[in-house]
Design a protein around this motif. Structure first.
Motif, PDB file in Angstrom:
ATOM      1  N   GLY A 189      14.333   9.096   2.145  1.00  0.00           N
ATOM      2  CA  GLY A 189      14.205   9.356   0.914  1.00  0.00           C
ATOM      3  C   GLY A 189      13.265  10.053   0.191  1.00  0.00           C
ATOM      4  N   PHE A 190      12.550  10.819   0.985  1.00  0.00           N
ATOM      5  CA  PHE A 190      11.332  11.714   0.738  1.00  0.00           C
ATOM      6  C   PHE A 190      12.004  12.507  -0.601  1.00  0.00           C
ATOM      7  N   GLY A 191      10.967  12.559  -1.551  1.00  0.00           N
ATOM      8  CA  GLY A 191      11.211  13.053  -2.673  1.00  0.00           C
ATOM      9  C   GLY A 191      11.662  12.225  -4.125  1.00  0.00           C
ATOM     10  N   SER A 192      12.056  11.224  -3.464  1.00  0.00           N
ATOM     11  CA  SER A 192      12.234  10.030  -4.629  1.00  0.00           C
ATOM     12  C   SER A 192      11.245   8.825  -4.794  1.00  0.00           C
ATOM     13  N   PHE A 193      10.123   9.071  -4.199  1.00  0.00           N
ATOM     14  CA  PHE A 193       9.018   7.919  -4.299  1.00  0.00           C
ATOM     15  C   PHE A 193       8.243   8.133  -5.541  1.00  0.00           C
ATOM     16  N   ASP A 194       8.015   7.156  -6.236  1.00  0.00           N
ATOM     17  CA  ASP A 194       7.084   7.214  -7.718  1.00  0.00           C
ATOM     18  C   ASP A 194       5.659   7.480  -7.389  1.00  0.00           C
ATOM     19  N   LYS A 195       5.137   6.842  -6.426  1.00  0.00           N
ATOM     20  CA  LYS A 195       3.530   7.103  -5.794  1.00  0.00           C
ATOM     21  C   LYS A 195       3.463   6.883  -4.465  1.00  0.00           C
ATOM     22  N   PHE A 196       2.219   7.077  -4.123  1.00  0.00           N
ATOM     23  CA  PHE A 196       1.844   6.828  -2.702  1.00  0.00           C
ATOM     24  C   PHE A 196       0.237   6.220  -2.809  1.00  0.00           C
ATOM     25  N   GLN A 197       0.129   5.359  -1.638  1.00  0.00           N
ATOM     26  CA  GLN A 197      -1.216   4.978  -1.378  1.00  0.00           C
ATOM     27  C   GLN A 197      -1.570   5.414  -0.060  1.00  0.00           C
ATOM     28  N   HIS A 198      -2.963   5.451   0.330  1.00  0.00           N
ATOM     29  CA  HIS A 198      -3.505   5.362   1.789  1.00  0.00           C
ATOM     30  C   HIS A 198      -4.303   4.400   1.998  1.00  0.00           C
ATOM     31  N   ASP A 199      -4.486   3.993   3.201  1.00  0.00           N
ATOM     32  CA  ASP A 199      -5.597   3.271   3.892  1.00  0.00           C
ATOM     33  C   ASP A 199      -5.992   4.081   5.172  1.00  0.00           C
ATOM     34  N   PHE A 200      -7.128   4.722   4.912  1.00  0.00           N
ATOM     35  CA  PHE A 200      -7.779   5.624   5.743  1.00  0.00           C
ATOM     36  C   PHE A 200      -8.139   5.002   6.998  1.00  0.00           C
ATOM     37  N   GLU A 201      -8.731   3.724   6.821  1.00  0.00           N
ATOM     38  CA  GLU A 201      -9.190   2.976   7.866  1.00  0.00           C
ATOM     39  C   GLU A 201      -8.112   2.602   8.844  1.00  0.00           C
ATOM     40  N   LYS A 202      -6.953   2.255   8.254  1.00  0.00           N
ATOM     41  CA  LYS A 202      -5.770   2.126   9.160  1.00  0.00           C
ATOM     42  C   LYS A 202      -4.980   3.373   9.478  1.00  0.00           C
ATOM     43  N   GLU A 203      -5.455   4.302   9.013  1.00  0.00           N
ATOM     44  CA  GLU A 203      -4.965   5.859   9.212  1.00  0.00           C
ATOM     45  C   GLU A 203      -3.386   5.735   8.825  1.00  0.00           C
TER      46      GLU A 203
END
Length: 154
Positions: free
Chosen positions: A29-43
């Protein structure tokens, strides 16, 4: 590589990128998400819809494109990323030896928006990644190579 060989390489990598992105669209479903988050420590990167994490993946920072200055900064050069992620992104320096073009070894380069996606395609080809994600942050677009893409059911 001469200019013709380089263009053929770009075209081949971009075609591969499009195929990988189509798979991410149809399966996740790429293209349908509202936002993203990341956890760089967990990569890891998390894609959210309606406040819920729907997809997670391992990430490698390819680089960032600033739309105001039309500049690209490689992930291995960007201190916004922790050292272990920058180390993984260093593999992208091999594009300089592969292509013979210095821009792949310079920390920053002037490019246009289309070239940002072409670079993402070349990076995915080199890394063998499943696809890419472009995360907007104001006038900067962060490009990540994705691995171990998976649906998350809550």
């Amino acid at each position: 590589m001469n200019d013709d060989e380089f263009q053929e390489f770009i075209d081949s990598c971009f075609e591969e990128l499009e195929e990988k992105q189509e798979r991410l669209i149809s399966e996740f479903g790429f293209g349908s998400f509202d936002k993203f988050q990341h956890d760089f420590e967990k990569e890891e990167i998390y894609l959210l819809k309606d406040g819920q994490v729907r997809v997670k993946a391992k990430l490698i920072p390819i680089g960032s494109f600033n739309t105001k200055s039309s500049t690209w900064m490689w992930g291995w050069a960007n201190e916004a990323f922790p050292a272990p992620l920058r180390k993984k992104a260093e593999k992208l320096k091999q594009l300089e030896a592969l292509t013979g073009f210095e821009m792949f070894g310079n920390e920053v380069a002037e490019i246009d928006p289309d070239m940002a996606w072409e670079i993402a395609g070349m990076a995915l080809n080199l890394l063998g990644s499943e696809g890419a994600y472009r995360g907007p942050a104001g006038s900067t677009q962060y490009f990540y190579a994705l691995e171990q893409v998976d649906n998350v059911y809550s």
